[in-house]
Design a protein around this motif. Sequence first.
Motif, short mmCIF file in Angstrom:
data_model
loop_
_atom_site.label_atom_id
_atom_site.label_comp_id
_atom_site.label_asym_id
_atom_site.label_seq_id
_atom_site.Cartn_x
_atom_site.Cartn_y
_atom_site.Cartn_z
N UNK A 261 117.72 -38.50 -44.38
CA UNK A 261 116.97 -39.17 -45.44
C UNK A 261 115.95 -38.28 -46.12
N UNK A 262 116.19 -36.99 -46.18
CA UNK A 262 115.21 -36.07 -46.76
C UNK A 262 115.28 -36.12 -48.28
N UNK A 263 114.18 -35.75 -48.91
CA UNK A 263 114.11 -35.62 -50.36
C UNK A 263 114.64 -34.24 -50.72
N UNK A 264 115.73 -34.14 -51.48
CA UNK A 264 116.29 -32.82 -51.79
C UNK A 264 115.35 -31.94 -52.61
N UNK A 265 114.35 -32.56 -53.25
CA UNK A 265 113.39 -31.76 -54.02
C UNK A 265 112.25 -31.22 -53.15
N UNK A 266 112.19 -31.66 -51.89
CA UNK A 266 111.05 -31.25 -51.07
C UNK A 266 111.42 -30.89 -49.65
N UNK A 267 112.60 -30.34 -49.44
CA UNK A 267 113.02 -29.97 -48.09
C UNK A 267 112.36 -28.65 -47.71
N UNK A 268 111.60 -28.65 -46.65
CA UNK A 268 110.95 -27.43 -46.21
C UNK A 268 111.55 -26.92 -44.91
#
Length: 361
Positions: A261-268
């Motif tokens: 469920x990660x945000x693809x714009x904010x994967x660290x």
Amino acid sequence: MSIAVIGGGIAGAALAWRLRRLDPDVEITLFVGHHSVRGDATGASGGMVRGFETDAESCLVASESMAELAADPALRDWADYREVGSHYFLEPGSADMEALASIVEARLPGSLTWSAVEDLPGPCPVRGLPEGTVAVVERQGGYFSPHRLRTSMTGELLRSRVEVSQELVTGVLPDGTLQGVDPAHAKGFRAVVVAAGAWTPHLLLDHDPVAGGFRTKAIQYVRCPVAPPGLGAFTDETSGLYGRPLADGGLLLGIPTDRWGVDPDGVGVDPSLIGTLLEVASERLHLDLEPSGVEGFSSSDCYHREPGLALRDLEQGSPVFTFTGGSGGAAKTVLAASRTAAAGLLDRLAAAHPGGSQAQR
């Protein structure tokens, strides 16, 4: 008849390329805006390819893709394919090896052998494997550059007068209307295929991605400065470690994550996962590396409850389809999967609109 393909990654580029090859008369618009402004799984992918997979359907698609790549010098050049061999290690009894090996053998004769790891004819490149581990060795396995392949395919589309738009599609309604683009491009397509990888669920407006079976998941790798001698592409299911050599003599290593469920714009990058990965690499590859000595990077991809890169209907009666859900390994299957998806889509549209192009009739 016009088709919009949303997504400039390997899935979108390959689907548009297949559509053009199968029917030169169909009008195709490939929207690559998401790829052009954001990082994506295609750019981060290790591009490992082989024929073997642990279930029959995936094995069939992967071996067909590998066979096409092996037989086509132009594709190998486009993809910068490197045949370095492949080792796949799995628990004994976890797969029907006779059936799977026959699938690969039918398409890649003489490429695959398998045995218990202790019975390998030469030294095993991975250490510390449990006794009885099955080692599947493929001579024709290796890796390619998904980024270079999608760039080559996009270039071929431009040469064949396919419209490649840099517009950023921000959403797709179930009736096929595109959001965020010039009004001239917003509607009128007979089919819209969302092939935007990890961004696919976010683009499906008025549609619950979880109910549709889609989830995003983080993918994380490290680049190590040195690779053990003789190590090709490998996947070790007994530990989760996988990797391949790099052209500069380094090593790309990965291990599965549980970050859903990660945000693809904010994967660290997850530092704790790097530590775990290096512990496994020390055990399996005898590489003693500190976190400061490796470069970690991350991306994300779209997964589906029925794994596999495939064309799927959004909902009954909608002109919207998805082409994603590759479960992080689309490079192995994209050639065969895109061919099947393009042919299926054209057949569906021809049946629904009998006045289509001559090629479809």
